[in-house]
Design an enzyme around this catalytic site. Structure first.
Site, PDB file in Angstrom:
ATOM      1  N   ARG A 254      63.105  59.117 116.497  1.00 50.51           N
ATOM      2  CA  ARG A 254      62.358  59.962 115.550  1.00 50.51           C
ATOM      3  C   ARG A 254      60.952  59.438 115.346  1.00 50.51           C
ATOM      4  O   ARG A 254      60.004  60.201 115.228  1.00 50.51           O
ATOM      5  CB  ARG A 254      63.108  60.068 114.227  1.00 50.51           C
TER       6      ARG A 254
ATOM      7  N   ARG B 167      55.022  69.725 111.686  1.00 46.86           N
ATOM      8  CA  ARG B 167      55.247  68.521 112.481  1.00 46.86           C
ATOM      9  C   ARG B 167      54.629  68.629 113.875  1.00 46.86           C
ATOM     10  O   ARG B 167      54.741  67.680 114.660  1.00 46.86           O
ATOM     11  CB  ARG B 167      56.751  68.295 112.644  1.00 46.86           C
TER      12      ARG B 167
ATOM     13  N   LYS C 156      57.861  60.665 101.792  1.00 41.87           N
ATOM     14  CA  LYS C 156      57.451  62.047 101.512  1.00 41.87           C
ATOM     15  C   LYS C 156      58.448  62.752 100.582  1.00 41.87           C
ATOM     16  O   LYS C 156      58.059  63.366  99.601  1.00 41.87           O
ATOM     17  CB  LYS C 156      57.350  62.866 102.814  1.00 41.87           C
TER      18      LYS C 156
ATOM     19  N   ARG D 167      68.349  53.752 103.672  1.00 47.29           N
ATOM     20  CA  ARG D 167      68.296  54.996 102.886  1.00 47.29           C
ATOM     21  C   ARG D 167      69.692  55.560 102.610  1.00 47.29           C
ATOM     22  O   ARG D 167      70.527  55.650 103.505  1.00 47.29           O
ATOM     23  CB  ARG D 167      67.460  56.029 103.644  1.00 47.29           C
TER      24      ARG D 167
ATOM     25  N   ARG E 173      72.489  59.008 106.383  1.00 48.77           N
ATOM     26  CA  ARG E 173      72.323  60.009 107.433  1.00 48.77           C
ATOM     27  C   ARG E 173      72.625  59.410 108.798  1.00 48.77           C
ATOM     28  O   ARG E 173      72.194  58.299 109.097  1.00 48.77           O
ATOM     29  CB  ARG E 173      70.877  60.528 107.417  1.00 48.77           C
TER      30      ARG E 173
END
Ligand code: ADP
Ligand code: ADP
Ligand code: ZN
Length: 223
Positions: free
Chosen positions: A176, A93, A18, A132, A165
């Site tokens: 998550r 969300r 996203k 990531r 992160r």
């Protein structure tokens, strides 16, 4: 439809792409990317009250309460740069957030144009989160295998330092995804019922996903 603002919600699990897609499209369309995750992280870094409120939830991979998140988005969308629209990434969300967004847009005399749903299987999501890397300076997103920077550890765009992160570590990332399936996935049905959902295959290359998104937006008669 000349001049009608373009409000898009990018739906998809953590790691679906996203943020990557929203950033590219935001540059092309000249409307801002509104990423609630990015805004929370900025506040956390600056040590603001909002950042402190969000911290504990983010560290555990839980959602920040709706009231806090909705108030933050409402303020962000009221700024002048959102007059022609915005690409919402990471918001809504929950169903309550989606209903709040409808009200916020209605008050502006606007409504959602489309909700692209970037669909990616669960195994791929975990592989994407674990590789990531993000630029500390400009927020650009890389992947050590799928989308590596030219020089390891350094941002191609601004030369900033790349970091991973904390919440992308497997334990928190798994939570998550669980939270996504429980609280956010019901939005797929919510937007389908309203005829706004458009599914995109998120397992294609970054370029191909971007092409598909552009085609969706063109078909929605945008500015
Ligand atoms: P989200 O905002 O949905 O959590 P990101 O845009 O941050 O997802 O992407 C998650 C990770 O996957 C990043 O490391 C990014 O570079 C990588 N990525 C994004 N899109 C693709 C794609 N189409 N193919 C392979 N990797 C991708
Ligand atoms: P990703 O795209 O990888 O899921 P984000 O950067 O969007 O991650 O979000 C990081 C964290 O910020 C979430 O795990 C959550 O704690 C918080 N957050 C972001 N957006 C929202 C939201 N709309 N509602 C509640 N919490 C949010
Ligand atoms: Zn950078």
């Amino acid at each position: 439809m000349e001049g009608a603002p373009l409000f898009l919600v990018f739906l998809g699990a953590p790691g679906a792409g996203k943020g990557t897609q929203a950033r590219l499209l935001s540059e092309k369309l000249g409307i801002p990317q509104v990423s609630t995750g990015d805004i929370f992280r900025e506040n956390l870094n600056k040590g603001t009250k909002l950042g402190l409120l969000a911290k504990g939830y983010m560290e555990k991979g839980e959602l920040v309460p709706d009231e806090i998140t909705v108030a933050m988005v409402k303020e962000r969308l009221s700024r002048p740069d959102c007059a022609r629209g915005a690409i919402l990434d990471g918001f809504p969300r929950t169903i309550a957030q989606a209903e709040a967004l409808d009200r916020i847009l209605a008050e502006k005399g606007a409504s959602l144009t489309a909700v692209p749903y970037i669909k990616v299987s669960e195994e791929v999501l975990l592989a994407r989160l674990s590789g990531r890397w993000i630029c500390r300076n400009c927020g650009a997103v890389y992947h050590m295998i799928y989308n590596p920077p030219k020089v390891p550890g350094i941002c191609d765009i601004c030369g900033g330092e790349l970091y991973q992160r904390e919440d992308d570590k497997p334990e928190v990332a798994k939570n998550r995804l669980k939270v996504y399936f429980e609280q956010t996935a019901p939005l797929i049905e919510y937007y389908k019922r309203r005829g706004l959902l458009v599914e995109v295959n998120g397992e294609q290359s970054i370029e191909k996903v971007q092409e598909d998104l552009e085609a969706i937006i063109e078909s929605h008669d945008c500015p």
